[in-house]
Write a protein that holds these residues in place. Structure first.
Motif, mmCIF file in Angstrom:
data_model
loop_
_atom_site.group_PDB
_atom_site.id
_atom_site.type_symbol
_atom_site.label_atom_id
_atom_site.label_comp_id
_atom_site.label_asym_id
_atom_site.label_seq_id
_atom_site.Cartn_x
_atom_site.Cartn_y
_atom_site.Cartn_z
ATOM 1 N N GLU A 61 0.987 -1.165 -0.074
ATOM 2 C CA GLU A 61 0.081 -0.101 -0.056
ATOM 3 C C GLU A 61 0.771 1.164 0.084
ATOM 4 O O GLU A 61 1.882 1.546 0.937
ATOM 5 C CB GLU A 61 -1.107 0.094 1.179
ATOM 6 C CG GLU A 61 -1.817 1.276 1.190
ATOM 7 C CD GLU A 61 -2.839 1.200 2.436
ATOM 8 O OE1 GLU A 61 -3.307 2.316 2.660
ATOM 9 O OE2 GLU A 61 -3.001 0.153 3.092
ATOM 10 N N ILE A 70 -2.786 3.843 -2.818
ATOM 11 C CA ILE A 70 -3.033 2.583 -3.808
ATOM 12 C C ILE A 70 -2.746 1.342 -3.051
ATOM 13 O O ILE A 70 -1.680 1.294 -2.411
ATOM 14 C CB ILE A 70 -2.317 2.750 -5.138
ATOM 15 C CG1 ILE A 70 -2.616 3.923 -5.750
ATOM 16 C CG2 ILE A 70 -2.241 1.613 -5.945
ATOM 17 C CD1 ILE A 70 -1.732 4.134 -7.255
ATOM 18 N N VAL A 72 -2.264 -2.822 -3.440
ATOM 19 C CA VAL A 72 -2.292 -4.172 -4.295
ATOM 20 C C VAL A 72 -2.169 -5.361 -3.567
ATOM 21 O O VAL A 72 -1.123 -5.224 -2.588
ATOM 22 C CB VAL A 72 -1.417 -4.175 -5.395
ATOM 23 C CG1 VAL A 72 -1.809 -2.980 -6.706
ATOM 24 C CG2 VAL A 72 0.013 -3.873 -5.099
ATOM 25 N N LYS A 89 1.640 -5.098 -10.430
ATOM 26 C CA LYS A 89 0.406 -4.484 -10.254
ATOM 27 C C LYS A 89 0.766 -3.098 -9.768
ATOM 28 O O LYS A 89 -0.104 -2.187 -10.419
ATOM 29 C CB LYS A 89 -0.418 -5.371 -9.255
ATOM 30 C CG LYS A 89 -0.835 -6.766 -9.856
ATOM 31 C CD LYS A 89 -1.639 -7.352 -8.734
ATOM 32 C CE LYS A 89 -1.712 -8.874 -9.067
ATOM 33 N NZ LYS A 89 -2.537 -9.525 -7.926
ATOM 34 N N LEU A 90 1.298 -2.799 -8.883
ATOM 35 C CA LEU A 90 1.478 -1.537 -8.404
ATOM 36 C C LEU A 90 2.286 -0.592 -9.279
ATOM 37 O O LEU A 90 1.724 0.665 -9.566
ATOM 38 C CB LEU A 90 2.474 -1.567 -7.261
ATOM 39 C CG LEU A 90 2.533 -0.215 -6.329
ATOM 40 C CD1 LEU A 90 1.145 0.089 -5.797
ATOM 41 C CD2 LEU A 90 3.571 -0.364 -5.188
ATOM 42 N N THR A 91 3.268 -1.106 -10.068
ATOM 43 C CA THR A 91 3.839 0.081 -11.114
ATOM 44 C C THR A 91 2.899 0.188 -12.231
ATOM 45 O O THR A 91 2.625 1.382 -12.760
ATOM 46 C CB THR A 91 5.093 -0.842 -11.614
ATOM 47 O OG1 THR A 91 4.930 -2.008 -12.022
ATOM 48 C CG2 THR A 91 6.203 -0.564 -10.634
ATOM 49 N N SER A 93 -0.422 0.404 -11.688
ATOM 50 C CA SER A 93 -1.397 1.509 -11.413
ATOM 51 C C SER A 93 -0.673 2.724 -11.407
ATOM 52 O O SER A 93 -1.494 3.795 -11.707
ATOM 53 C CB SER A 93 -1.667 0.977 -10.083
ATOM 54 O OG SER A 93 -2.703 -0.068 -9.963
ATOM 55 N N ASP A 96 -0.770 4.185 -14.959
ATOM 56 C CA ASP A 96 -1.851 4.930 -15.279
ATOM 57 C C ASP A 96 -2.127 6.435 -14.998
ATOM 58 O O ASP A 96 -2.902 7.058 -15.594
ATOM 59 C CB ASP A 96 -2.946 3.832 -14.684
ATOM 60 C CG ASP A 96 -2.868 2.623 -15.338
ATOM 61 O OD1 ASP A 96 -2.550 2.310 -16.387
ATOM 62 O OD2 ASP A 96 -3.779 1.661 -14.704
#
Length: 98
Positions: A61, A70, A72, A89-91, A93, A96
């Motif tokens: 987080e 954010i 994941v 997943k985090l990178t 996000s 984006d």
């Protein structure tokens, strides 16, 4: 970026493992260092008795400047894979956000 690393008793590995995981996280998030203010990393074993697969869980987080946090999560058969997948997943996000 401040990093807090948390593990449950069942997610053992010692300080050496924790240090290597923190280094992996810092390296992966280096391009976003300016906007991330805080990161919480949580490792746990969802099945300490080892009767199942994909029981190693990583939750990352982050808190960002002027944006919502954010979070994941990933579960895999090893902590390394769970961390790697959570970082992907985090990178994604973070990318984006542009």
């Amino acid at each position: 970026m401040k990093i807090e690393f948390h593990t449950e008793k069942s997610a053992n590995g010692g300080k050496k493992s924790a240090d290597s995981y923190i280094y992996k996280i810092e390296s992966a998030l280096e391009p976003f260092r300016e906007v991330i203010t805080h990161l919480d990393a949580h490792l746990s074993d969802e099945d300490p008795a080892h009767t199942g697969v994909n029981t190693k869980k990583c939750k990352l987080e982050i808190r960002l400047e002027n944006r919502k946090p954010i979070a994941v999560t990933d579960q895999s058969d090893t902590y390394e894979k769970a961390i790697d997948n959570a970082l992907i997943k985090l990178t994604a996000s973070l990318n984006d956000f542009g």
